[in-house]
Write a protein that holds these residues in place. Structure first.
Motif, PDB file in Angstrom:
ATOM      1  N   TRP A 152       0.761  -1.187  -0.010  1.00 43.02           N
ATOM      2  CA  TRP A 152      -0.101  -0.101   0.057  1.00 43.02           C
ATOM      3  C   TRP A 152       0.936   1.096  -0.027  1.00 43.02           C
ATOM      4  O   TRP A 152       0.614   2.089  -0.915  1.00 43.02           O
ATOM      5  CB  TRP A 152      -0.955   0.015   1.210  1.00 43.02           C
ATOM      6  CG  TRP A 152      -1.687   1.264   1.474  1.00 43.02           C
ATOM      7  CD1 TRP A 152      -2.761   1.571   0.732  1.00 43.02           C
ATOM      8  CD2 TRP A 152      -1.386   2.382   2.248  1.00 43.02           C
ATOM      9  NE1 TRP A 152      -3.213   3.046   1.065  1.00 43.02           N
ATOM     10  CE2 TRP A 152      -2.347   3.356   2.075  1.00 43.02           C
ATOM     11  CE3 TRP A 152      -0.403   2.528   3.045  1.00 43.02           C
ATOM     12  CZ2 TRP A 152      -2.262   4.659   2.668  1.00 43.02           C
ATOM     13  CZ3 TRP A 152      -0.092   3.944   3.775  1.00 43.02           C
ATOM     14  CH2 TRP A 152      -1.140   4.863   3.420  1.00 43.02           C
ATOM     15  N   ALA A 153       1.772   1.178   0.773  1.00 41.58           N
ATOM     16  CA  ALA A 153       2.841   2.452   1.027  1.00 41.58           C
ATOM     17  C   ALA A 153       3.524   2.828  -0.438  1.00 41.58           C
ATOM     18  O   ALA A 153       3.705   3.966  -0.699  1.00 41.58           O
ATOM     19  CB  ALA A 153       3.695   2.369   2.275  1.00 41.58           C
ATOM     20  N   ILE A 154       3.953   1.846  -0.571  1.00 37.65           N
ATOM     21  CA  ILE A 154       4.821   1.999  -2.092  1.00 37.65           C
ATOM     22  C   ILE A 154       4.041   2.520  -3.193  1.00 37.65           C
ATOM     23  O   ILE A 154       4.205   3.446  -3.907  1.00 37.65           O
ATOM     24  CB  ILE A 154       5.425   0.685  -2.539  1.00 37.65           C
ATOM     25  CG1 ILE A 154       6.808   0.179  -1.661  1.00 37.65           C
ATOM     26  CG2 ILE A 154       5.865   0.811  -4.184  1.00 37.65           C
ATOM     27  CD1 ILE A 154       7.190  -0.973  -1.883  1.00 37.65           C
ATOM     28  N   ASN A 155       2.669   2.013  -3.282  1.00 37.43           N
ATOM     29  CA  ASN A 155       1.635   2.559  -4.217  1.00 37.43           C
ATOM     30  C   ASN A 155       1.432   4.113  -3.992  1.00 37.43           C
ATOM     31  O   ASN A 155       1.209   4.980  -4.746  1.00 37.43           O
ATOM     32  CB  ASN A 155       0.136   1.656  -4.069  1.00 37.43           C
ATOM     33  CG  ASN A 155      -0.524   2.303  -5.203  1.00 37.43           C
ATOM     34  OD1 ASN A 155      -0.123   2.447  -6.502  1.00 37.43           O
ATOM     35  ND2 ASN A 155      -1.781   2.319  -4.786  1.00 37.43           N
ATOM     36  N   GLN A 156       1.428   4.521  -2.587  1.00 36.22           N
ATOM     37  CA  GLN A 156       1.232   5.834  -2.352  1.00 36.22           C
ATOM     38  C   GLN A 156       2.634   6.924  -2.526  1.00 36.22           C
ATOM     39  O   GLN A 156       2.200   8.000  -3.042  1.00 36.22           O
ATOM     40  CB  GLN A 156       1.076   5.996  -0.689  1.00 36.22           C
ATOM     41  CG  GLN A 156      -0.371   5.467  -0.323  1.00 36.22           C
ATOM     42  CD  GLN A 156      -1.753   5.697  -1.184  1.00 36.22           C
ATOM     43  OE1 GLN A 156      -1.900   6.784  -1.501  1.00 36.22           O
ATOM     44  NE2 GLN A 156      -2.089   4.584  -1.613  1.00 36.22           N
ATOM     45  N   ILE A 157       3.645   6.155  -2.259  1.00 35.42           N
ATOM     46  CA  ILE A 157       4.836   6.945  -2.554  1.00 35.42           C
ATOM     47  C   ILE A 157       4.989   7.137  -4.271  1.00 35.42           C
ATOM     48  O   ILE A 157       5.155   8.373  -4.463  1.00 35.42           O
ATOM     49  CB  ILE A 157       6.292   6.044  -2.286  1.00 35.42           C
ATOM     50  CG1 ILE A 157       6.189   5.929  -0.797  1.00 35.42           C
ATOM     51  CG2 ILE A 157       7.242   6.886  -2.599  1.00 35.42           C
ATOM     52  CD1 ILE A 157       7.174   5.274  -0.109  1.00 35.42           C
ATOM     53  N   VAL A 158       4.658   6.270  -4.972  1.00 35.43           N
ATOM     54  CA  VAL A 158       4.963   6.515  -6.619  1.00 35.43           C
ATOM     55  C   VAL A 158       3.859   7.382  -7.131  1.00 35.43           C
ATOM     56  O   VAL A 158       4.004   8.097  -8.349  1.00 35.43           O
ATOM     57  CB  VAL A 158       5.076   5.269  -7.285  1.00 35.43           C
ATOM     58  CG1 VAL A 158       6.277   4.406  -6.764  1.00 35.43           C
ATOM     59  CG2 VAL A 158       3.730   4.314  -7.004  1.00 35.43           C
ATOM     60  N   LYS A 159       2.708   7.648  -6.190  1.00 33.06           N
ATOM     61  CA  LYS A 159       1.596   8.425  -6.890  1.00 33.06           C
ATOM     62  C   LYS A 159       1.498   9.533  -6.185  1.00 33.06           C
ATOM     63  O   LYS A 159       0.637  10.578  -6.550  1.00 33.06           O
ATOM     64  CB  LYS A 159       0.147   7.657  -6.630  1.00 33.06           C
ATOM     65  CG  LYS A 159       0.370   6.380  -7.525  1.00 33.06           C
ATOM     66  CD  LYS A 159      -1.259   5.955  -7.671  1.00 33.06           C
ATOM     67  CE  LYS A 159      -1.896   5.606  -6.434  1.00 33.06           C
ATOM     68  NZ  LYS A 159      -3.256   5.060  -6.316  1.00 33.06           N
ATOM     69  N   TRP A 160       2.303   9.957  -5.029  1.00 33.21           N
ATOM     70  CA  TRP A 160       2.170  11.259  -4.081  1.00 33.21           C
ATOM     71  C   TRP A 160       2.268  12.435  -4.905  1.00 33.21           C
ATOM     72  O   TRP A 160       3.157  12.647  -5.885  1.00 33.21           O
ATOM     73  CB  TRP A 160       3.195  11.182  -3.124  1.00 33.21           C
ATOM     74  CG  TRP A 160       3.135  11.983  -2.075  1.00 33.21           C
ATOM     75  CD1 TRP A 160       2.081  12.364  -1.360  1.00 33.21           C
ATOM     76  CD2 TRP A 160       3.976  13.093  -1.475  1.00 33.21           C
ATOM     77  NE1 TRP A 160       2.340  13.178  -0.306  1.00 33.21           N
ATOM     78  CE2 TRP A 160       3.538  13.691  -0.498  1.00 33.21           C
ATOM     79  CE3 TRP A 160       5.485  13.203  -1.807  1.00 33.21           C
ATOM     80  CZ2 TRP A 160       4.126  14.626   0.413  1.00 33.21           C
ATOM     81  CZ3 TRP A 160       6.142  13.950  -0.872  1.00 33.21           C
ATOM     82  CH2 TRP A 160       5.553  14.821   0.275  1.00 33.21           C
ATOM     83  N   LYS A 161       1.572  13.304  -4.911  1.00 30.59           N
ATOM     84  CA  LYS A 161       1.454  14.731  -5.120  1.00 30.59           C
ATOM     85  C   LYS A 161       1.201  15.624  -4.174  1.00 30.59           C
ATOM     86  O   LYS A 161       0.232  15.552  -3.214  1.00 30.59           O
ATOM     87  CB  LYS A 161       0.110  14.938  -6.208  1.00 30.59           C
ATOM     88  CG  LYS A 161      -0.021  13.902  -7.321  1.00 30.59           C
ATOM     89  CD  LYS A 161       1.064  14.298  -8.136  1.00 30.59           C
ATOM     90  CE  LYS A 161       0.978  13.340  -9.810  1.00 30.59           C
ATOM     91  NZ  LYS A 161       2.027  13.495 -10.575  1.00 30.59           N
ATOM     92  N   ASN A 162       2.129  16.402  -3.858  1.00 34.49           N
ATOM     93  CA  ASN A 162       2.218  17.586  -2.830  1.00 34.49           C
ATOM     94  C   ASN A 162       3.005  18.808  -3.286  1.00 34.49           C
ATOM     95  O   ASN A 162       3.927  18.779  -3.729  1.00 34.49           O
ATOM     96  CB  ASN A 162       2.542  17.110  -1.426  1.00 34.49           C
ATOM     97  CG  ASN A 162       2.432  17.745  -0.390  1.00 34.49           C
ATOM     98  OD1 ASN A 162       1.607  18.518  -0.209  1.00 34.49           O
ATOM     99  ND2 ASN A 162       3.769  18.352   0.286  1.00 34.49           N
TER     100      ASN A 162
END
Length: 220
Positions: A152-162
């Motif tokens: 789950w976390a790796i998926n969030q890292i590669v999609k992170w927008k901030n």
């Protein structure tokens, strides 16, 4: 002693052991434990749920690696006194472009968690460790990491927008970080020759910096 509370968010799959060598000198420190993610939730929704574990007003957040990214999301939700990032990223532009490409092509979806959890010579290289005890700690941490959380976390890292940066932010980064290379990062302080495992390998330098930052900030 100040009544300000400091909440620490560890890295991806990493627990409080990576802060064992850092002395916070009697400050009010709470290690914010990861909660199980809901498979389809975003990092912002996860941060919203995790923020309910913070029970004091205007805390200081210290985020290591992925924990720093979650700290940035929490800072959008609650009022914080300060955010201190360790070996992390303030916005998605500080992450390697390769990560975005992986996210776009969804390559990470085809890598089994067992592969990501395995410890080998490349793990030591990317985390910047050479001592046997540090290698053993990393191996144990990887073995104990929850596979569902990792995926789950790796998926969030590669999609992170901030693009939202808190006013009082301090970013500490290692000059030899291979997971989030310093060429992408604009840090406040650089730890020379430190890699991604710098809270373990360069604990005293980081301890000294954090003590100065916190005591200076808490005395205002």
């Amino acid at each position: 002693m100040s009544d300000t509370h400091i909440y620490i968010l560890s890295g991806l799959g990493v627990d409080r052991r990576v802060f064992d060598k850092i002395n916070f000198g009697g400050l009010n420190v709470i290690h914010l434990e990861w909660i199980p993610p809901i498979s389809t939730e975003s990092i912002s929704c996860y941060a919203q749920r995790l923020s309910t574990k913070i029970t004091t007003k205007c805390p200081v957040l210290i985020g290591l690696s992925f924990g720093g990214m979650v700290a940035m999301e929490i800072a959008k939700i609650i009022d914080v006194k300060q955010v201190i990032l360790l070996a992390s990223a303030k916005d998605d532009n500080e992450l390697p472009k390769l990560y975005k490409l992986i996210g776009t092509l969804r390559i990470h979806k085809f890598i089994p968690a067992s592969v990501l959890k395995s410890h080998h010579i490349l793990s030591n290289y990317f985390f910047g460790i050479s001592l046997k005890e540090d290698k053993m700690m990393l191996k144990q941490i990887l073995q104990e990491t929850d596979a569902k959380f990792l995926s789950w976390a790796i998926n969030q890292i590669v999609k992170w927008k901030n693009k939202t940066i808190p006013n009082d932010l301090v970013h500490i980064h290692g000059s030899k970080d291979r997971i989030i290379p310093i060429r992408n990062v604009i840090p406040t302080f650089i730890i020379q020759r430190a890699g991604h495992f710098m809270t373990v390998t360069h604990a005293k330098e980081i301890e000294s910096l954090i003590q100065k930052i916190l005591h200076k900030d808490l005395n205002h």
